[in-house]
Write a protein that holds these residues in place. Structure first.
Motif, PDB file in Angstrom:
ATOM      1  N   GLY A 102      -6.029 -28.400  24.365  1.00  0.00           N
ATOM      2  CA  GLY A 102      -6.996 -27.489  23.761  1.00  0.00           C
ATOM      3  C   GLY A 102      -7.083 -27.681  22.264  1.00  0.00           C
ATOM      4  O   GLY A 102      -7.365 -26.753  21.511  1.00  0.00           O
ATOM      5  N   ASP A 105     -10.157 -27.601  19.005  1.00  0.00           N
ATOM      6  CA  ASP A 105     -10.359 -26.441  18.151  1.00  0.00           C
ATOM      7  C   ASP A 105      -8.969 -25.844  17.919  1.00  0.00           C
ATOM      8  O   ASP A 105      -8.292 -25.453  18.871  1.00  0.00           O
ATOM      9  N   LYS A 108      -8.155 -22.602  19.633  1.00  0.00           N
ATOM     10  CA  LYS A 108      -7.886 -22.749  21.067  1.00  0.00           C
ATOM     11  C   LYS A 108      -6.493 -23.335  21.292  1.00  0.00           C
ATOM     12  O   LYS A 108      -5.794 -22.951  22.223  1.00  0.00           O
ATOM     13  N   GLN A 111      -4.086 -20.532  20.817  1.00  0.00           N
ATOM     14  CA  GLN A 111      -4.209 -19.642  21.972  1.00  0.00           C
ATOM     15  C   GLN A 111      -3.483 -20.234  23.185  1.00  0.00           C
ATOM     16  O   GLN A 111      -2.736 -19.546  23.879  1.00  0.00           O
ATOM     17  N   ARG A 112      -3.693 -21.522  23.416  1.00  0.00           N
ATOM     18  CA  ARG A 112      -3.053 -22.181  24.562  1.00  0.00           C
ATOM     19  C   ARG A 112      -1.537 -22.241  24.386  1.00  0.00           C
ATOM     20  O   ARG A 112      -0.785 -22.044  25.330  1.00  0.00           O
TER      21      ARG A 112
END
Length: 199
Positions: A102, A105, A108, A111-112
């Protein structure tokens, strides 16, 4: 027809089946089987550990800044099949890894990483968490801790440095310090503090 089986009998039969499956084609002098990524580090996947007390999961975690920075270095580790096939160019592998992590970005990616790392479970007695950086910097100490944890005598560690050579792998520690993506590294540092390696 209904067949009732006790939990203990289920465990014994399942354990026997798994061992027959794993060791079927191996010679009789094989005492240990090491498999990369055979058991996910998540609690739900670790139920397989309950089947046998001789199955262990060693989870190796790495500083997310280095995971991210490694996507932008051409000195990336290639597996044999990748090295011998022109399909696996640097840009192809970079795109593949970025997609998997991910990392197209950075938000992302963070987040991952949060999602993945928050689901890592080390509460099972047959799970050991090891930091990649500590394994490389203090190889003998950490390797001995792993061997003791899984019940392998140090004398049986006969392929030392064959698959993991700390002298080669140490170049993969601190990649983030020279990474050109400084804004992204700063964002990762600020948002993944609990997963950073501290020297």
């Amino acid at each position: 027809t209904t067949y009732h089986i006790s939990p203990q009998e289920f465990k014994e039969k399942t354990s026997k089946y798994i061992f027959e499956l794993l060791f079927h084609d191996l010679s009789n002098d094989i005492n240990y089987l090491l498999s990369g990524n055979a058991i996910d580090p998540y609690k739900r996947s670790q139920c397989i550990l309950d089947v046998s007390e001789s199955i262990y999961s060693i989870i190796v975690v790495r500083d997310p800044r280095d995971i991210y920075a490694s996507l932008f270095t051409e000195d990336v580790h290639k597996r044999d099949f990748e090295s011998n096939d022109s399909t696996y160019s640097f840009s192809y592998l970079q795109d593949l890894r970025k997609s998997f992590l991910g990392a197209d970005d950075v938000k992302k990616f963070v987040q991952r990483q949060k999602l993945t790392r928050s689901r890592v479970s080390t509460c099972h007695k047959q799970v050991l968490l090891v930091e990649f950086e500590e394994l490389i910097k203090n190889y003998d100490e950490v390797a001995n801790r792993i061997l003791k944890f899984v019940g392998i005598q140090p004398a049986d560690h006969i392929h030392k440095f064959k698959k993991l050579d700390p002298n080669k792998s140490k170049k993969n520690i601190g990649l983030w310090k020279t990474c050109s993506k400084t804004d992204e590294i700063k964002f990762i540092t600020e948002n993944l503090k609990e997963y950073l390696h501290h020297e």
